[in-house]
Design a protein around this motif. Structure first.
Motif, short mmCIF file in Angstrom:
data_model
loop_
_atom_site.label_atom_id
_atom_site.label_comp_id
_atom_site.label_asym_id
_atom_site.label_seq_id
_atom_site.Cartn_x
_atom_site.Cartn_y
_atom_site.Cartn_z
N GLY A 98 25.93 55.70 36.94
CA GLY A 98 27.25 56.47 36.82
C GLY A 98 28.22 55.16 36.25
N LYS A 99 29.35 55.00 36.98
CA LYS A 99 30.24 54.13 36.42
C LYS A 99 29.97 52.70 37.09
CE LYS A 99 33.68 57.63 35.57
NZ LYS A 99 35.11 58.14 36.07
N GLY A 100 30.55 51.64 36.52
CA GLY A 100 30.66 50.26 37.43
C GLY A 100 31.94 49.43 37.19
N LEU A 101 31.93 48.50 37.93
CA LEU A 101 33.15 47.64 37.55
C LEU A 101 32.66 46.31 37.01
CD1 LEU A 101 36.05 47.57 38.55
CD2 LEU A 101 35.60 45.88 40.25
N PHE A 102 33.35 46.00 35.63
CA PHE A 102 33.13 44.82 34.96
C PHE A 102 34.12 43.89 34.69
CE2 PHE A 102 30.27 48.09 34.06
CZ PHE A 102 28.96 47.43 33.57
N ALA A 103 33.76 42.65 34.78
CA ALA A 103 34.74 41.65 34.57
C ALA A 103 35.07 41.47 33.01
CB ALA A 103 34.37 39.97 34.72
N LYS A 104 36.48 41.14 32.69
CA LYS A 104 37.10 41.30 31.21
C LYS A 104 37.23 39.72 31.04
CE LYS A 104 40.14 44.24 30.01
NZ LYS A 104 41.38 45.28 29.92
N LYS A 105 37.34 38.93 32.03
CA LYS A 105 37.38 37.47 31.67
C LYS A 105 36.56 36.73 32.85
CE LYS A 105 41.74 37.18 34.29
NZ LYS A 105 43.24 36.53 34.31
N SER A 106 36.79 35.48 32.45
CA SER A 106 35.73 34.61 33.52
C SER A 106 36.42 34.59 35.01
CB SER A 106 35.82 33.21 33.05
OG SER A 106 35.23 33.16 31.92
N ILE A 107 35.65 34.85 35.97
CA ILE A 107 36.20 34.72 37.37
C ILE A 107 35.50 33.57 38.09
CG2 ILE A 107 36.50 36.16 39.61
CD1 ILE A 107 36.26 38.87 37.86
N LYS A 108 36.18 32.82 38.64
CA LYS A 108 35.45 31.71 39.57
C LYS A 108 35.25 32.04 41.00
CE LYS A 108 36.12 28.74 36.18
NZ LYS A 108 34.69 28.44 35.20
N LYS A 109 34.05 31.48 41.46
CA LYS A 109 33.51 31.66 42.81
C LYS A 109 34.86 31.48 43.77
CE LYS A 109 30.41 29.68 46.25
NZ LYS A 109 29.49 28.74 46.38
N GLY A 110 34.92 32.37 44.70
CA GLY A 110 36.08 32.29 45.52
C GLY A 110 37.51 32.86 45.06
N ASP A 111 37.42 33.18 43.98
CA ASP A 111 38.66 33.92 43.58
C ASP A 111 38.91 35.40 44.01
OD1 ASP A 111 39.54 31.85 41.79
OD2 ASP A 111 38.91 32.75 40.03
N THR A 112 40.18 35.66 44.39
CA THR A 112 40.31 37.27 44.73
C THR A 112 40.37 38.03 43.24
OG1 THR A 112 41.38 36.56 46.85
CG2 THR A 112 41.98 38.75 45.85
N ILE A 113 39.85 38.86 43.10
CA ILE A 113 39.36 39.83 42.34
C ILE A 113 40.86 40.79 42.17
CG2 ILE A 113 38.29 41.39 40.63
CD1 ILE A 113 35.81 39.90 42.10
N ASP B 107 43.83 41.20 56.51
CA ASP B 107 45.02 41.48 57.39
C ASP B 107 44.83 42.24 58.49
OD1 ASP B 107 46.60 39.85 55.66
OD2 ASP B 107 47.07 41.51 54.14
N ASN B 108 43.59 42.85 58.71
CA ASN B 108 43.36 43.58 60.06
C ASN B 108 43.96 44.84 59.82
OD1 ASN B 108 42.25 43.62 62.50
ND2 ASN B 108 44.19 43.33 63.72
N ASN B 109 43.96 45.36 58.71
CA ASN B 109 44.67 46.71 58.28
C ASN B 109 43.49 47.13 57.07
OD1 ASN B 109 45.51 45.29 55.95
ND2 ASN B 109 47.65 45.71 56.39
N PHE B 110 44.24 48.22 56.37
CA PHE B 110 43.38 48.99 55.56
C PHE B 110 43.41 48.27 53.87
CE2 PHE B 110 46.98 52.20 54.46
CZ PHE B 110 47.70 51.31 53.94
N LEU B 111 44.18 47.07 54.04
CA LEU B 111 44.11 46.28 52.69
C LEU B 111 42.84 45.89 52.35
CD1 LEU B 111 46.33 45.73 50.26
CD2 LEU B 111 46.58 43.67 51.61
N LEU B 112 42.13 46.07 51.22
CA LEU B 112 40.71 45.73 50.90
C LEU B 112 41.08 44.42 49.78
CD1 LEU B 112 37.63 47.46 49.99
CD2 LEU B 112 38.32 45.87 48.49
N GLN B 113 40.48 43.35 50.18
CA GLN B 113 40.23 42.10 49.25
C GLN B 113 38.91 41.92 48.59
OE1 GLN B 113 42.09 38.41 50.23
NE2 GLN B 113 40.18 37.47 50.08
N LEU B 114 38.65 42.11 47.12
CA LEU B 114 37.53 41.79 46.59
C LEU B 114 37.38 40.65 46.26
CD1 LEU B 114 34.89 43.42 45.74
CD2 LEU B 114 35.84 43.68 43.74
N SER B 115 36.42 39.61 46.60
CA SER B 115 36.33 38.35 46.30
C SER B 115 35.13 37.77 45.59
CB SER B 115 36.43 37.33 47.51
OG SER B 115 37.81 37.67 48.18
N ALA B 116 35.01 36.77 44.76
CA ALA B 116 33.92 36.66 44.12
C ALA B 116 33.13 35.49 44.68
CB ALA B 116 34.20 35.83 42.60
#
Length: 415
Positions: free
Chosen positions: A32-47, A325-334
């Protein structure tokens, strides 16, 4: 094929910035669908940081009086209240209570039904988005109210640990009912529909057990009685309800929120003299042991979905989701450097499961997510000699035992 920005990234904290970093593309008819990087993302970065389209507390957790904000799912118990309930020790006092971030003085209740929120902002957001439809007012404790009958039926069919919730479906209906642009919300939800009829039936069977057909018919009837809306008529016919059921069963994510775990993390960061640090660590270790002897829920679990849904699985993920933040806010990190054009993948398996054999990993993924993994790790192991079935069963039994022993501490430190 990239999905429209206004649909796919509208719930991210900074949609414009996210759109320059990633996009959603169609891969093939299997993935199906997937999420792809459009530019370089460094380890530890918040996507990206993202709010859910909809969220809801699991019904068994609510019944067992775990206090969470009805909107953002933030824990409402103080760390000390949380520790007292879980340990069964009503006289327990936590050292360094100032490290608890829960602010009871900011909490507000719905004036009609008295459900609780962590702030006036959350109460207003809930009212604006869905709560006017779902508010029971003075009927909050009336067992004959249609919504309460729906809740009771779900609990009787789906015992803990819950893996979904009928109320997430109810909240989806309520959001569309209250929305000025109903078509926009229906379009948003449609991005997550990709199951065949057979898959939907298999998901229903998995969630409801051997009597799933009769249970699904009952749930459909109660759902229709409680929430029917002509603008959503396709969700209320049997096929549409089954599709909605499968949508929630496969596209959600569960999280744990715990004020006590936040307090523990804050204690770990304290700079104390060696003796005081040792005493604090011993106190926390004993607290965990006392909690392990208890029978209360450690943390509230919720389900929701959003852009993070488009992150496919890999047994060697390059990203991970967390809830800082101990709530519903999701953080995607590399987890590693990600190159432009590279697919961004998370793991549906925990660390221990990822270390098991390809046979074990595939068994878990087939049973829980209905797919066979073809990530680089699995492909590279295809020609290797897997363990025998007997060895595999023994390994799985040991792993399950370890998981049960570690589950409580894992949940406490998950958020």
């Amino acid at each position: 094929m990239a999905a429209p920005l206004d649909d796919m990234f509208s719930f991210c904290v900074d949609p414009g910035k996210v759109s320059t970093c990633v996009d959603v593309r169609f891969i093939d008819n299997i993935k199906g669908k997937g999420l792809f990087a459009k530019k370089s993302i460094k380890k530890g970065d918040t996507i990206f940081l993202e709010r859910p389209l909809v969220s809801a507390q699991f019904l068994w957790n609510a019944l067992y009086k775990y206090k969470a904000c009805e909107y953002c799912l933030r824990a409402l118990e103080t760390a000390e209240e949380n520790a007292r309930r879980l340990s069964g020790n009503p006289g327990l006092s936590l050292p360094h209570p100032e490290l608890c971030r829960v602010r009871p003085e900011l909490h507000q209740a719905c004036p009609q039904c008295q459900v609780m929120y962590c702030s006036s902002e959350c109460r207003q957001a809930a009212a604006d988005q869905y709560h006017r439809v779902l508010c029971l007012g003075s009927s909050q404790d009336d067992p004959d109210h249609p919504i309460n009958k729906l809740k009771d039926a779900w609990r009787s069919m789906h015992y803990p640990p819950e893996t979904s919730s009928i109320m997430l479906m109810a909240r989806m209906v309520a959001v569309v009912k209250q929305a000025k642009d109903k078509a926009h919300w229906q379009k948003l939800f449609s991005h997550f529909c990709s199951r065949t009829g057979n898959e939907e039936e298999e998901i229903a069977h998995k969630l409801l057990g051997e009597k799933f057909r009769g249970q699904l018919v009952l749930l459909h009837s109660l759902f229709k009685s409680a929430l029917y809306d002509e603008h959503l008529s396709r969700w209320f016919v049997p096929e549409g309800f089954r599709s909605l059921f499968a949508l929630v069963g496969t596209n959600g994510q569960g999280i744990g929120t715990s004020s006590l775990s936040r307090w523990v993390h804050a204690c770990d960061a304290l700079e104390l003299p060696a003796q005081q640090k040792e005493q604090l660590d011993s106190f926390i270790d004993q607290l965990y042991k006392d909690i392990e002897k208890g029978h209360s829920f450690i943390s509230v679990l919720q389900y929701f979905f959003g852009v993070n849904y488009f992150c496919n699985h890999s047994c060697i993920p390059n990203a991970e989701a967390s809830f800082p933040d101990n709530n519903f806010l999701l953080q995607l990190s590399a987890l590693s450097d990600i190159n432009p054009g590279e697919e961004i993948c998370i793991s549906y398996l925990d660390c221990c499961q990822r270390d098991r054999s390809r046979h074990s990993r595939h068994k878990i993924l087939r049973e829980n997510y209905l797919f066979v993994c073809s990530c680089p790790k699995c492909v590279s192991q295809m020609d290797e000699l897997d363990m025998t079935s007997e060895e595999e069963e023994e390994e799985e039994g040991e792993a399950e035992g370890e998981t049960e022993g570690d589950e409580m501490e894992d949940e406490m430190t998950d958020v």
